[in-house]
Design an enzyme around this catalytic site. Structure first.
Site, PDB file in Angstrom:
ATOM      1  N   GLY A   1      -8.982   6.202  51.719  1.00 46.55           N
ATOM      2  CA  GLY A   1     -10.176   6.988  51.460  1.00 46.55           C
ATOM      3  C   GLY A   1     -11.226   6.286  50.637  1.00 46.55           C
ATOM      4  N   ASP A   2     -11.003   5.026  50.293  1.00 52.30           N
ATOM      5  CA  ASP A   2     -11.989   4.262  49.526  1.00 52.30           C
ATOM      6  C   ASP A   2     -11.905   2.800  49.968  1.00 52.30           C
ATOM      7  OD1 ASP A   2     -13.788   3.386  47.348  1.00 52.30           O
ATOM      8  OD2 ASP A   2     -13.366   5.351  46.490  1.00 52.30           O
TER       9      ASP A   2
END
Length: 447
Positions: free
Chosen positions: A250-251
């Site tokens: 997610g990053d």
């Protein structure tokens, strides 16, 4: 006992052969700086009362097994074998001269009982927890001042069960900064390979103040909407080799860091000698990133043979006023990206500050950024390079870059300010600041 000892021996030999074959098949590797070690002494988590039923808490078993390794100090170190099963546990410390070996089907699963997670001091180069002031939760696997540590196996899994932490982040109920899945501090001779990491509460693998680190043949997974689940973040570390891995989180997939504003400046430990090679992945944020915490400096980074899909930003070099530090000699080459919001972004206005005491006159210096041989499909914006008015970015060298936008009225364009450098064979046509001196200046030797 003899059965699983033989299985480990065969798997380690097979891994060594595969590694040697991959060097021939795939080209260069930096992984030789930390070779795989064969341990004569082997123990099983089952010998210490470990139960792989997914319900029994195994923190005591892990701690007792590692205590045994630490205090008996067998010649050549000890391998801790985790057989197939799901081993629920709280955080535990690793020790020097050990191998944590996850067999096929083995899962080390983090407890979601927050009372099992001790607090530790903030990193000195950050001055506080990255999310909340004060202390922070310790990582699931942790080590400080270690050497000769291996985490490997037969693609067993380390599962952080991060959803409870992500919910607290979304609801703004966190009291302290979330834990990493693995954090090794002040350590050297680290090898992490052939393991699946999933659902980390925060960053996945965080070597900080470390040297001679190899991370290879790992898979790192987290939902695209999981907050701050960076894949691998070498931080104020040197001689780090990251190769042959798949990351979907997610990053940022890989982000090179070196401390946060005045705390990172005071600590003064750069990241340097970082090699990132043959990484494939996807993320709503960046594929290959530097920053934004770069206050100790980031120099001599090579990233090559990178394949990115469904990205926010393909290549992102990010810093901010108050950071200070130098970002220099960053080379990124042989990158394929598909379906990205921005292809290349180099910006001096990214990231928050630890507190109001940062120095707005501590300006970063960004120079010698070389990006070449990049191909992109369905890239909405080709590039954005925004330096700082009082510290323009210099020596930004682009060559053989083709970033194609999707069909429709929008064009894949470049936007630039406070930057100098040169560009050759870049499509779409780059901004004027990079087209005036194609064969001279800081980029001449590179071209």
């Amino acid at each position: 006992m003899n059965r699983w000892v033989g299985s480990i021996f065969l798997c380690i030999i097979s891994t060594l052969l595969l590694m040697s074959w991959s060097v021939v098949a795939e080209g260069e590797t930096c992984s030789g700086m930390v070779p795989m070690q064969y341990r004569n002494d082997k123990i099983s988590i089952l010998d210490f009362g470990g139960v792989g039923d997914g319900r029994t808490l195994n923190t005591k078993a892990f701690k007792e097994a590692i205590f045994r390794i630490q205090h008996l100090k067998r010649k050549g170190g000890t391998l801790l074998y985790i057989p197939a099963g799901v081993y629920l546990t709280g955080p535990f410390d690793l020790t020097s001269r050990m191998t944590l070996y996850l067999a096929r089907g083995a899962v080390i699963k983090a407890t979601q009982d927050l009372s099992q997670w001790p607090l530790v001091d903030p990193l000195p180069s950050y001055g506080r927890g990255r999310e909340r002031p004060g202390a922070r939760y310790i990582s699931l696997l942790h080590g400080d001042g270690l050497h000769d540590v291996i985490i490997t196996g037969e693609n067993g899994t380390i599962d952080g069960q991060g959803d409870v932490w992500w919910t607290m982040w979304r609801q703004r109920t966190l009291q302290f900064t979330r834990p990493h899945l693995v954090e090794l501090m002040n350590s050297r001779g680290i090898l992490i390979s052939n393991v699946i990491f999933k659902n980390s509460p925060f960053w996945n693998i965080h070597p900080v103040y470390c040297s001679n680190v190899v991370i290879r043949y790992v898979t790192i997974l987290a939902p695209a909407d999981s907050p701050n689940t960076d894949g691998i973040d070498p931080d104020s570390s040197s001689n780090v080799c990251i190769e042959d891995s798949y990351i979907s989180v997610g990053d940022d997939l890989v982000a090179v860091k070196s401390g946060w504003d005045q705390y990172g400046i005071a600590y003064g430990r750069p990241s340097h000698g970082i090699t990132i090679r043959r990484i494939t992945g996807s993320s709503p944020f960046a594929g290959i990133a530097v920053g934004s915490e770069t206050s100790g400096g980031v120099v001599d980074v090579l990233a090559e043979h990178i394949s990115l899909f469904n990205m926010g930003v393909g290549i992102h070099i990010k810093t901010n006023i108050g950071r200070g530090g130098m970002i220099r000699n960053i080379t990124v080459s042989n990158v394929y990206m598909e379906n990205a919001r921005t292809g290349i972004k180099i910006a001096g206005d990214v990231g928050d500050h630890p507190d109001e005491n940062f120095n707005p006159n501590a300006l970063p210096v960004v120079k010698g950024i070389k990006i070449k041989d990049v191909w992109g499909e369905k890239v909405l914006q080709a590039g954005l390079i925004h330096g700082l008015k009082n510290s323009p970015f210099s020596g930004i060298c682009l060559s053989n870059i083709n970033l194609h936008g999707d069909r429709g009225p929008r064009n894949s364009i470049w936007k630039c300010s406070d930057v100098s450098g040169a560009a050759i064979q870049v499509s779409p046509f780059p901004c004027a600041e990079l087209t005036s001196s194609q064969q001279t200046g800081a980029c001449s030797t590179y071209f």
